[in-house]
Design an enzyme around this catalytic site. Structure first.
Site, PDB file in Angstrom:
ATOM      1  N   HIS A  55      53.971  34.832  41.350  1.00  0.00           N
ATOM      2  CA  HIS A  55      53.497  33.596  41.990  1.00  0.00           C
ATOM      3  C   HIS A  55      52.329  33.031  41.215  1.00  0.00           C
ATOM      4  O   HIS A  55      51.846  33.635  40.257  1.00  0.00           O
ATOM      5  CB  HIS A  55      53.189  33.811  43.469  1.00  0.00           C
ATOM      6  CG  HIS A  55      52.040  34.734  43.763  1.00  0.00           C
ATOM      7  ND1 HIS A  55      52.065  36.070  43.439  1.00  0.00           N
ATOM      8  CD2 HIS A  55      50.838  34.512  44.367  1.00  0.00           C
ATOM      9  CE1 HIS A  55      50.928  36.637  43.835  1.00  0.00           C
ATOM     10  NE2 HIS A  55      50.165  35.708  44.390  1.00  0.00           N
ATOM     11  N   HIS A 170      48.205  44.927  44.134  1.00  0.00           N
ATOM     12  CA  HIS A 170      46.823  45.243  44.531  1.00  0.00           C
ATOM     13  C   HIS A 170      46.711  46.645  45.116  1.00  0.00           C
ATOM     14  O   HIS A 170      47.634  47.135  45.767  1.00  0.00           O
ATOM     15  CB  HIS A 170      46.318  44.248  45.593  1.00  0.00           C
ATOM     16  CG  HIS A 170      46.127  42.856  45.097  1.00  0.00           C
ATOM     17  ND1 HIS A 170      44.983  42.448  44.430  1.00  0.00           N
ATOM     18  CD2 HIS A 170      46.930  41.767  45.160  1.00  0.00           C
ATOM     19  CE1 HIS A 170      45.097  41.163  44.115  1.00  0.00           C
ATOM     20  NE2 HIS A 170      46.273  40.728  44.541  1.00  0.00           N
TER      21      HIS A 170
HETATM   22 ZN    ZN Z   1      48.336  35.974  45.577  1.00  0.00          ZN
END
Ligand code: ZN
Length: 240
Positions: A55, A170
């Site tokens: 993204h 993450h």
């Molecule tokens: Zn993001």
């Protein structure tokens, strides 16, 4: 993982960038290069053929243009979000196939975190690069999409095989399980995962990639049985 080598590079506060290499052809791709310098350092003398973006957020595309400049690599990203992917060359959509050397990945559109979010599933290698759609013990914030869109996106991942490794972008796992334990204090799977993850983090270990089998047991965002259940959980996490 025959045929596909995955290198994990921690960058910024808690991002993971992945270099993936087809072990048969030596072709190389980087997934979501937040920054360029650590990628160049990790590649050493090796070439870079592709950038795969999930993204448009800067902590996923910030290294795009510098890497393209240096390696003349092909940048692959969502056709539906092409205007926001820096340097995009190849626009892909739901069901498209992307190849790194001999290793095919299927593209899924997973709107929710952003409208144009996509993920890359190297099914033969049990490797899923899911950006900010699914996290270990969590899922991305709904910056642009609706709860219903994200719920439907997560169902696509839920249908993948248990052996799938979840290469998310993450290291949020411990915070995610603290929240899930708060939200579902009686859930034994969640408590067990929280204890495991807390021990790993206290030893400085990475909790990513996780196994999709574990996510299917203890990630309540993924196990939610309805849009409403998912939406309530997501709302509660936003203010945790
Ligand atoms: Zn993001």
């Amino acid at each position: 993982m025959s045929g596909l080598k995955v290198e994990q590079i921690p960058v910024l506060n808690d991002n993971y960038v992945y270099i993936i290499t087809c072990t048969e052809t030596g072709q190389t791709a980087v997934v979501d290069p937040a920054v360029h310098a650590p990628v160049i350092k990790a590649l050493g003398d090796r070439p870079l053929h592709y950038i795969l973006n999930t993204h448009h957020h800067a902590d996923h595309t910030g290294g795009n243009l510098a890497l393209k400049e240096k390696y003349n690599c092909t940048i692959i990203g969502a056709g539906k979000d092409a205007a926001r992917i820096p340097g995009i060359d190849k626009k892909v959509h739901e069901g498209d196939e992307v190849k790194v050397g001999n290793q095919p990945a299927k593209v899924y559109e997973t709107p929710g975190h952003t409208i144009g979010h996509i993920i890359y599933h190297f099914e033969n290698n049990h490797a899923l690069f899911c950006g900010d759609t699914l996290f270990a013990g969590g899922c991305g914030r709904l910056f642009e999409g609706s709860a219903e869109q994200m719920f439907n996106s997560l169902q696509k991942i839920k249908a993948m095989s248990d052996e799938t490794k979840v290469y998310c972008a993450h290291e949020y796992t411990l915070q995610n399980y603290k929240f899930l334990h708060h939200a579902a204090p009686d859930d034994g799977h969640v408590e067990a995962r929280l204890n495991t993850v807390a021990a790993m983090r206290s030893e400085g270990k990475r909790t990513v990639p996780s196994k999709l089998a574990d996510e299917k047991k203890s990630n309540l965002f993924l196990t939610a049985g309805s849009v409403k259940e998912f939406a309530n959980l997501r709302k509660a996490k936003d203010t945790f």
